[in-house]
Write an enzyme that holds these catalytic residues in place. Structure first.
Site, PDB file in Angstrom:
ATOM      1  N   ASP A 168     -28.264  40.974 -33.269  1.00  0.00           N
ATOM      2  CA  ASP A 168     -27.362  39.840 -33.535  1.00  0.00           C
ATOM      3  C   ASP A 168     -27.937  39.027 -34.692  1.00  0.00           C
ATOM      4  OD1 ASP A 168     -25.097  38.259 -33.072  1.00  0.00           O
ATOM      5  OD2 ASP A 168     -26.154  36.928 -31.696  1.00  0.00           O
ATOM      6  N   ASP A 186     -34.059  34.386 -31.010  1.00  0.00           N
ATOM      7  CA  ASP A 186     -32.978  34.771 -30.105  1.00  0.00           C
ATOM      8  C   ASP A 186     -32.726  36.281 -30.107  1.00  0.00           C
ATOM      9  OD1 ASP A 186     -30.980  34.818 -28.293  1.00  0.00           O
ATOM     10  OD2 ASP A 186     -29.558  33.598 -29.424  1.00  0.00           O
TER      11      ASP A 186
END
Length: 296
Positions: A168, A186
């Protein structure tokens, strides 16, 4: 703190140090899949790739559990995101991801999804078709479009390496710390997949209009590992797969009656018609896109 699917809090310890605690959304990832994320982060830290790794808890593990909800605690690392990168920064991003992928290629993540039309996209399409989310009269068109997409793009993935990737990798998941460097943050959506997946969402425009940025990125990347330039032709197929991924993500929130907000008109006729029009346009683009290999 802002988080689409997990519950994330900033805490201050008694000694004044600030930490981030992330409660993982129940049912989304198994403990083994979360540990794939933690192991990858720890391996990156060992070779000094700038990431934020989970802290060890009292039982000397990085993954806790409270009433059936898994959680991890991370040191707080502030930084800023950039909407645009200069030429030097594109080279730096290439070196950063080249180092990360060098580690990612050392072993698989056995409990994570694989970014591939016959695996991740197939599972997401099956979920949507088996749900009651699509209007009955619109379901045939959605099925026809997604089946055509999977059939059309699957050959592009033949002989393409699949390694541990961030999964991502967009602007918000790369922060810059003053007097340090870019940090990858993340890793919640880490996956097995082609390395180009961690490049295409960073590009400022369509790939044929981002040749300078790609060239600078690859120059930095290949300091640490080779990059298969043929995989640049996966960018538009991966973009289409991202459409399906996001629709399925919204669908899971709707089916689970989650409090997490999704797009305002999700599930309406207008929503499905718009999404299918976008998929159809993307299918046309995939069929007409110039081969990026010709540019590199």
């Amino acid at each position: 703190m802002n988080s689409y699917i997990n519950r994330v809090y900033e805490l201050q310890q008694e000694d004044g140090r600030e930490v981030i605690i992330k409660f993982y959304c129940p049912g989304r990832w198994s403990e083994a899949a979360i540990m794939d994320e933690h192991h990858y982060l720890l391996e990156l830290q060992e070779v000094e790739v700038p990431v934020v790794v989970p802290m060890n808890l009292k039982d000397d593990t990085s993954l806790g559990n409270y009433k059936g909800i898994s959680f991890g605690v991370f040191p707080k690392r502030g930084g800023r995101s950039f909407d645009e990168f200069n030429e030097a920064q594109w080279g730096e991003l290439g070196r950063l991801l080249g180092r990360a992928h060098l580690v990612g290629s050392s072993r698989p993540a056995s409990s994570r999804i694989t970014v591939h039309p016959l695996q991740s996209s197939r599972q997401q399409v099956d979920f949507l078709l088996e749900s009651n989310l699509i209007n009955d009269d619109l379901r045939p068109r959605f099925q026809q479009l997604t089946e055509q997409l999977i059939e059309q793009i699957s050959p592009h993935f033949q002989n393409t390496e699949s390694i541990r990737i961030h999964g991502d990798c967009h602007f918000s998941n790369i922060i810059h710390r003053p007097d340090e460097s870019f940090y990858l943050i993340d890793f919640d959506d880490m996956a097995m997949g082609p390395p180009v997946q961690d490049l295409w969402m960073l590009l400022p425009a369509l790939p044929e209009d981002s040749l300078n940025e790609i060239d600078l990125f690859l120059e930095g990347y290949e300091v640490f590992r080779p990059f298969d330039r043929r995989s640049l032709d996966l960018i538009e197929p991966l973009r289409a797969m991202r459409f399906i991924h996001y629709i399925a993500w919204c669908g899971h929130q709707a089916v689970g009656k989650s409090e997490i907000p999704v797009v305002r008109d999700f599930g309406s006729r207008h929503y499905w018609q718009t999404e299918m029009d976008d998929l159809e346009d993307q299918l046309v683009r995939i069929g007409e896109q110039p081969s990026m290999v010709d540019f590199f």
